[in-house]
Scaffold this motif. Structure first.
Motif, PDB file in Angstrom:
ATOM      1  N   GLU A  33       0.848  -1.194   0.000  1.00  0.00           N
ATOM      2  CA  GLU A  33       0.000   0.000   0.000  1.00  0.00           C
ATOM      3  C   GLU A  33       0.878   1.237   0.000  1.00  0.00           C
ATOM      4  OE1 GLU A  33      -3.179   0.594   2.786  1.00  0.00           O
ATOM      5  OE2 GLU A  33      -3.962  -1.413   2.429  1.00  0.00           O
ATOM      6  N   VAL A  34       0.572   2.151  -0.903  1.00  0.00           N
ATOM      7  CA  VAL A  34       1.332   3.397  -0.979  1.00  0.00           C
ATOM      8  C   VAL A  34       0.590   4.492  -0.221  1.00  0.00           C
ATOM      9  CG1 VAL A  34       2.358   2.761  -3.190  1.00  0.00           C
ATOM     10  CG2 VAL A  34       0.296   4.149  -3.158  1.00  0.00           C
ATOM     11  N   PRO A  35       1.313   5.481   0.260  1.00  0.00           N
ATOM     12  CA  PRO A  35       0.661   6.604   0.948  1.00  0.00           C
ATOM     13  C   PRO A  35      -0.194   7.422  -0.018  1.00  0.00           C
ATOM     14  CG  PRO A  35       3.045   6.588   1.363  1.00  0.00           C
ATOM     15  CD  PRO A  35       2.769   5.601   0.275  1.00  0.00           C
ATOM     16  N   ARG A  36      -1.181   8.113   0.521  1.00  0.00           N
ATOM     17  CA  ARG A  36      -2.027   8.990  -0.305  1.00  0.00           C
ATOM     18  C   ARG A  36      -1.221  10.110  -0.940  1.00  0.00           C
ATOM     19  NH1 ARG A  36      -6.698   7.931  -1.553  1.00  0.00           N
ATOM     20  NH2 ARG A  36      -7.993   6.613  -0.275  1.00  0.00           N
ATOM     21  N   SER A  37      -0.291  10.670  -0.193  1.00  0.00           N
ATOM     22  CA  SER A  37       0.516  11.793  -0.675  1.00  0.00           C
ATOM     23  C   SER A  37       1.562  11.313  -1.688  1.00  0.00           C
ATOM     24  CB  SER A  37       1.218  12.472   0.501  1.00  0.00           C
ATOM     25  OG  SER A  37       2.171  13.390   0.022  1.00  0.00           O
ATOM     26  N   HIS A  38       1.518  11.893  -2.876  1.00  0.00           N
ATOM     27  CA  HIS A  38       2.511  11.536  -3.898  1.00  0.00           C
ATOM     28  C   HIS A  38       3.933  11.808  -3.411  1.00  0.00           C
ATOM     29  CE1 HIS A  38       0.161  10.567  -7.585  1.00  0.00           C
ATOM     30  NE2 HIS A  38      -0.793  11.132  -6.877  1.00  0.00           N
ATOM     31  N   ALA A  39       4.107  12.827  -2.612  1.00  0.00           N
ATOM     32  CA  ALA A  39       5.433  13.178  -2.106  1.00  0.00           C
ATOM     33  C   ALA A  39       6.021  12.079  -1.215  1.00  0.00           C
ATOM     34  CB  ALA A  39       5.369  14.495  -1.335  1.00  0.00           C
ATOM     35  N   ASP A  40       5.159  11.266  -0.615  1.00  0.00           N
ATOM     36  CA  ASP A  40       5.611  10.201   0.280  1.00  0.00           C
ATOM     37  C   ASP A  40       5.748   8.852  -0.408  1.00  0.00           C
ATOM     38  OD1 ASP A  40       5.651  12.007   2.396  1.00  0.00           O
ATOM     39  OD2 ASP A  40       3.578  11.556   2.973  1.00  0.00           O
ATOM     40  N   ARG A  41       5.546   8.793  -1.699  1.00  0.00           N
ATOM     41  CA  ARG A  41       5.585   7.515  -2.430  1.00  0.00           C
ATOM     42  C   ARG A  41       6.983   7.218  -2.975  1.00  0.00           C
ATOM     43  NH1 ARG A  41      -0.045   7.769  -5.942  1.00  0.00           N
ATOM     44  NH2 ARG A  41      -1.423   8.104  -4.152  1.00  0.00           N
ATOM     45  N   THR A  42       7.952   7.247  -2.095  1.00  0.00           N
ATOM     46  CA  THR A  42       9.335   7.083  -2.520  1.00  0.00           C
ATOM     47  C   THR A  42       9.619   5.675  -3.036  1.00  0.00           C
ATOM     48  OG1 THR A  42       9.961   6.639  -0.224  1.00  0.00           O
ATOM     49  CG2 THR A  42      10.222   8.905  -1.017  1.00  0.00           C
ATOM     50  N   GLU A  43       9.020   4.660  -2.436  1.00  0.00           N
ATOM     51  CA  GLU A  43       9.301   3.286  -2.867  1.00  0.00           C
ATOM     52  C   GLU A  43       8.771   3.028  -4.272  1.00  0.00           C
ATOM     53  OE1 GLU A  43       8.916  -1.354  -1.482  1.00  0.00           O
ATOM     54  OE2 GLU A  43       8.073   0.186  -0.186  1.00  0.00           O
ATOM     55  N   VAL A  44       7.531   3.423  -4.544  1.00  0.00           N
ATOM     56  CA  VAL A  44       6.983   3.202  -5.886  1.00  0.00           C
ATOM     57  C   VAL A  44       7.732   4.059  -6.907  1.00  0.00           C
ATOM     58  CG1 VAL A  44       5.078   4.874  -5.883  1.00  0.00           C
ATOM     59  CG2 VAL A  44       4.851   2.781  -7.170  1.00  0.00           C
ATOM     60  N   GLU A  45       8.190   5.225  -6.515  1.00  0.00           N
ATOM     61  CA  GLU A  45       8.967   6.064  -7.432  1.00  0.00           C
ATOM     62  C   GLU A  45      10.312   5.423  -7.754  1.00  0.00           C
ATOM     63  OE1 GLU A  45      10.037  10.731  -8.121  1.00  0.00           O
ATOM     64  OE2 GLU A  45       9.873  10.035  -6.049  1.00  0.00           O
ATOM     65  N   ARG A  46      10.922   4.815  -6.753  1.00  0.00           N
ATOM     66  CA  ARG A  46      12.195   4.121  -6.972  1.00  0.00           C
ATOM     67  C   ARG A  46      12.021   2.962  -7.952  1.00  0.00           C
ATOM     68  NH1 ARG A  46      13.771  -0.403  -5.260  1.00  0.00           N
ATOM     69  NH2 ARG A  46      12.249  -0.584  -3.591  1.00  0.00           N
ATOM     70  N   VAL A  47      10.918   2.246  -7.848  1.00  0.00           N
ATOM     71  CA  VAL A  47      10.671   1.078  -8.685  1.00  0.00           C
ATOM     72  C   VAL A  47      10.263   1.459 -10.110  1.00  0.00           C
ATOM     73  CG1 VAL A  47       9.094  -0.885  -8.983  1.00  0.00           C
ATOM     74  CG2 VAL A  47      10.088  -0.426  -6.760  1.00  0.00           C
ATOM     75  N   GLY A  49       9.895   4.984 -11.398  1.00  0.00           N
ATOM     76  CA  GLY A  49      10.277   6.282 -11.926  1.00  0.00           C
ATOM     77  C   GLY A  49       9.164   7.317 -11.878  1.00  0.00           C
ATOM     78  N   GLN A  50       8.036   6.968 -11.278  1.00  0.00           N
ATOM     79  CA  GLN A  50       6.914   7.905 -11.150  1.00  0.00           C
ATOM     80  C   GLN A  50       6.129   7.538  -9.892  1.00  0.00           C
ATOM     81  OE1 GLN A  50       3.350   6.695 -12.232  1.00  0.00           O
ATOM     82  NE2 GLN A  50       4.372   4.796 -11.694  1.00  0.00           N
ATOM     83  N   THR A  51       5.168   8.374  -9.510  1.00  0.00           N
ATOM     84  CA  THR A  51       4.480   8.161  -8.230  1.00  0.00           C
ATOM     85  C   THR A  51       3.043   7.682  -8.376  1.00  0.00           C
ATOM     86  OG1 THR A  51       3.830  10.491  -8.117  1.00  0.00           O
ATOM     87  CG2 THR A  51       5.905   9.870  -7.031  1.00  0.00           C
ATOM     88  N   MET A  66       6.165  -1.670 -13.973  1.00  0.00           N
ATOM     89  CA  MET A  66       5.168  -1.446 -15.026  1.00  0.00           C
ATOM     90  C   MET A  66       4.001  -0.668 -14.441  1.00  0.00           C
ATOM     91  SD  MET A  66       3.030  -4.157 -17.368  1.00  0.00           S
ATOM     92  CE  MET A  66       4.440  -4.612 -18.361  1.00  0.00           C
ATOM     93  N   HIS A  67       3.611   0.420 -15.121  1.00  0.00           N
ATOM     94  CA  HIS A  67       2.484   1.221 -14.656  1.00  0.00           C
ATOM     95  C   HIS A  67       1.478   1.356 -15.780  1.00  0.00           C
ATOM     96  CE1 HIS A  67       4.222   4.797 -16.690  1.00  0.00           C
ATOM     97  NE2 HIS A  67       5.363   4.247 -16.330  1.00  0.00           N
ATOM     98  N   GLU A  68       0.401   2.059 -15.516  1.00  0.00           N
ATOM     99  CA  GLU A  68      -0.759   2.205 -16.411  1.00  0.00           C
ATOM    100  C   GLU A  68      -1.602   0.926 -16.366  1.00  0.00           C
ATOM    101  OE1 GLU A  68      -1.700   5.016 -17.750  1.00  0.00           O
ATOM    102  OE2 GLU A  68       0.142   6.030 -17.161  1.00  0.00           O
ATOM    103  N   SER A  69      -2.772   1.036 -15.803  1.00  0.00           N
ATOM    104  CA  SER A  69      -3.623  -0.133 -15.569  1.00  0.00           C
ATOM    105  C   SER A  69      -3.928  -0.911 -16.840  1.00  0.00           C
ATOM    106  CB  SER A  69      -4.920   0.272 -14.859  1.00  0.00           C
ATOM    107  OG  SER A  69      -5.640   1.207 -15.632  1.00  0.00           O
ATOM    108  N   ASP A  70      -4.204  -0.233 -17.950  1.00  0.00           N
ATOM    109  CA  ASP A  70      -4.501  -0.949 -19.198  1.00  0.00           C
ATOM    110  C   ASP A  70      -3.300  -1.770 -19.668  1.00  0.00           C
ATOM    111  OD1 ASP A  70      -7.113   0.006 -19.311  1.00  0.00           O
ATOM    112  OD2 ASP A  70      -6.601   1.683 -20.629  1.00  0.00           O
ATOM    113  N   ASP A  71      -2.103  -1.210 -19.541  1.00  0.00           N
ATOM    114  CA  ASP A  71      -0.894  -1.938 -19.930  1.00  0.00           C
ATOM    115  C   ASP A  71      -0.669  -3.147 -19.027  1.00  0.00           C
ATOM    116  OD1 ASP A  71      -0.478  -0.006 -21.877  1.00  0.00           O
ATOM    117  OD2 ASP A  71       1.060   1.061 -20.739  1.00  0.00           O
ATOM    118  N   ILE A  72      -0.907  -2.968 -17.740  1.00  0.00           N
ATOM    119  CA  ILE A  72      -0.730  -4.078 -16.791  1.00  0.00           C
ATOM    120  C   ILE A  72      -1.719  -5.192 -17.091  1.00  0.00           C
ATOM    121  CG2 ILE A  72      -0.881  -4.773 -14.370  1.00  0.00           C
ATOM    122  CD1 ILE A  72       0.043  -1.872 -13.672  1.00  0.00           C
TER     123      ILE A  72
END
Length: 81
Positions: A33-47, A49-51, A66-72
């Protein structure tokens, strides 16, 4: 531990779409689970490159961030259906 990890935000409709596909395909996966705040999403950003979420990794197929729900969903159908 499973090969697939999903970065998720409860209540996110795009995340729900990916969870639904994972469950439809009867795939085991871990959830982070990622935090609501994009600024606190350091782990998903590391994986990825975006939040934004959802994001998946799949160690069995060397998929990282991999991001974007349709692509996943398309990836999961092509790889596991």
């Amino acid at each position: 531990m499973t090969d697939i990890t999903m970065y998720d935000l409860p209540g996110c409709p795009y995340c729900a779409k990916v969870r639904s596909k994972l469950e439809e395909l009867d795939l085991e996966y871990d959830v982070i689970e990622v935090p609501r705040s994009h600024a606190d999403r350091t782990e998903v950003e590391r994986v990825s490159g975006q939040t934004g979420v959802p994001v998946i990794t799949d160690e069995a197929n060397d998929v990282e961030g991999m991001h974007e729900s349709d692509d996943i969903v398309q990836y999961l159908e092509e790889t596991y259906a």
